[in-house]
Write an enzyme that holds these catalytic residues in place. Structure first.
Site, PDB file in Angstrom:
ATOM      1  CD  GLU A   8     -12.424  -9.785   4.315  1.00 56.94           C
ATOM      2  OE1 GLU A   8     -13.520  -9.950   3.752  1.00 56.94           O
ATOM      3  OE2 GLU A   8     -11.940  -8.673   4.557  1.00 56.94           O
TER       4      GLU A   8
ATOM      5  CG  ASP B  86      -6.424  -7.661   4.732  1.00 51.43           C
ATOM      6  OD1 ASP B  86      -6.564  -8.781   5.258  1.00 51.43           O
ATOM      7  OD2 ASP B  86      -7.015  -6.631   5.133  1.00 51.43           O
TER       8      ASP B  86
ATOM      9  CE  LYS C 120      -7.025  -9.098   8.243  1.00 57.31           C
ATOM     10  NZ  LYS C 120      -8.257  -8.955   7.445  1.00 57.31           N
TER      11      LYS C 120
ATOM     12  CG  ASP D 105      -9.146  -5.593   2.507  1.00 57.41           C
ATOM     13  OD1 ASP D 105      -9.373  -5.227   3.677  1.00 57.41           O
ATOM     14  OD2 ASP D 105      -9.796  -6.502   1.951  1.00 57.41           O
ATOM     15  CB  SER D 106      -9.220  -0.833   5.917  1.00 57.78           C
ATOM     16  OG  SER D 106      -7.976  -1.041   6.556  1.00 57.78           O
TER      17      SER D 106
ATOM     18  CD  GLU E  56     -14.343  -6.058  10.475  1.00 52.27           C
ATOM     19  OE1 GLU E  56     -13.433  -6.655   9.860  1.00 52.27           O
ATOM     20  OE2 GLU E  56     -14.767  -4.938  10.134  1.00 52.27           O
TER      21      GLU E  56
HETATM   22  O1  KIV Z   1      -8.511  -4.230   6.397  1.00 57.19           O
HETATM   23  C1  KIV Z   1      -8.572  -4.053   7.628  1.00 57.19           C
HETATM   24  O2  KIV Z   1      -8.295  -2.968   8.160  1.00 57.19           O
HETATM   25  C2  KIV Z   1      -8.997  -5.175   8.458  1.00 57.19           C
HETATM   26  C3  KIV Z   1      -9.210  -4.925   9.918  1.00 57.19           C
HETATM   27  C4  KIV Z   1     -10.464  -4.186  10.130  1.00 57.19           C
HETATM   28  C5  KIV Z   1      -9.149  -6.164  10.711  1.00 57.19           C
HETATM   29  O3  KIV Z   1      -9.166  -6.248   7.971  1.00 57.19           O
END
Ligand code: KIV
Length: 272
Positions: A123, A91, A121, A52-53, A190
């Protein structure tokens, strides 16, 4: 140059488990689009994370909070079309799983159906245990994410190292165990102290992938645009830049602009 190991035709969650058992490190990078996914997959990356980055890197938002489920699905499907070998993890974006476990399951199913990815994924630890279990019981592999969890940035207040104090470190150790017990196939840690990451890695039988968590974990993940030096303002201590594409692209584009202005592009050879 490629680091593909011919004996691994497809990386699966099982492959990652075997890598941990053998002490072979796992490589993971982010990807958000088809072209980059093709290059990364062809270079031998084990896991591609549709992070989600993308909210920061692709859309220019300050945080990961604004990206939507539809947008994550668009990025995920684009990445899956570019890969032959890597395991693709998408994510689950902020707001798509925190409400309740039915909503979480619906979101995970949309991701799996509409992208063709291999896992999701999420969080968090004990707070989202029920949602993780529900998604896992539908047969969707889940990767956990603890430590600095950017979807909670407004709770933390800053992007500094997490779990330096005993109480937070203890909660992280417990959460890691909960995620493993729930059935997560792997965990991302992280920005936490290396010694704590080492302890988590030793305690668990599932692979632990670090970003800013030191060398004593089962694998490493970075944001591809940071590693390639496309983003040039972000300089955390944990980042190693393997290229300076910001400069390379800027030089190439300046050269192109000059050629167009001087009418030296295209030549007759480049025309029909
Ligand atoms: O969204 C992302 O890029 C991440 C990584 C930093 C692990 O969750």
């Amino acid at each position: 140059m490629s680091s593909i190991r011919p004996e691994i035709r497809r990386v699966t969650t099982h492959t990652l488990h075997e890598m941990k058992m053998k002490g072979e490190k796992i490589s993971m990078l982010t990807a958000y689009d088809y072209s980059m996914a093709t290059i990364l997959d062809g270079s031998g990356i084990d896991v591609l994370l549709v992070g989600d980055s993308a909210s920061n890197v692709m859309a220019g938002h300050e945080t990961t909070l604004p990206i939507t489920l539809d947008q994550m699905i668009y990025h995920g499907a684009s990445v899956v079309r570019g890969i032959k070998r890597s395991l693709v993890v998408v994510d689950m974006p902020f707001g798509s799983y925190q409400g309740n476990s039915s909503e979480a399951l619906r979101s995970a199913i949309r991701i799996m159906k509409e992208t063709g990815a291999h896992a999701v994924k999420m969080e968090g630890g004990s707070e989202i245990k029920e949602s993780i279990s529900r998604i896992l019981s539908a047969g969707v592999p889940v990767m956990g994410h603890l430590g600095l969890t950017p979807q909670s940035i407004y709770k933390f207040g800053t992007y500094t190292v997490r779990a330096k104090e005993d109480a937070e470190a203890q909660k992280l150790l417990e959460d890691a165990q909960i995620l493993q017990d729930c059935g997560c196939f792997s965990i991302v840690l992280e920005k936490i102290p290396s010694a704590l990451a080492k302890k988590v890695c030793e305690n668990l039988s599932i692979p632990v992938i670090g970003i800013g968590a030191g060398p004593d974990v089962d694998g490493q993940v970075l944001v591809t645009h940071d590693l390639l030096g496309i983003t040039n303002q972000f300089k955390p201590r944990f980042l190693r830049k393997y290229a300076d594409l910001h400069t390379i692209i800027t030089d190439a584009v300046c050269h192109y602009v000059e050629d167009v202005k001087q009418n030296s592009f295209p030549t007759q050879k480049e025309a029909y």
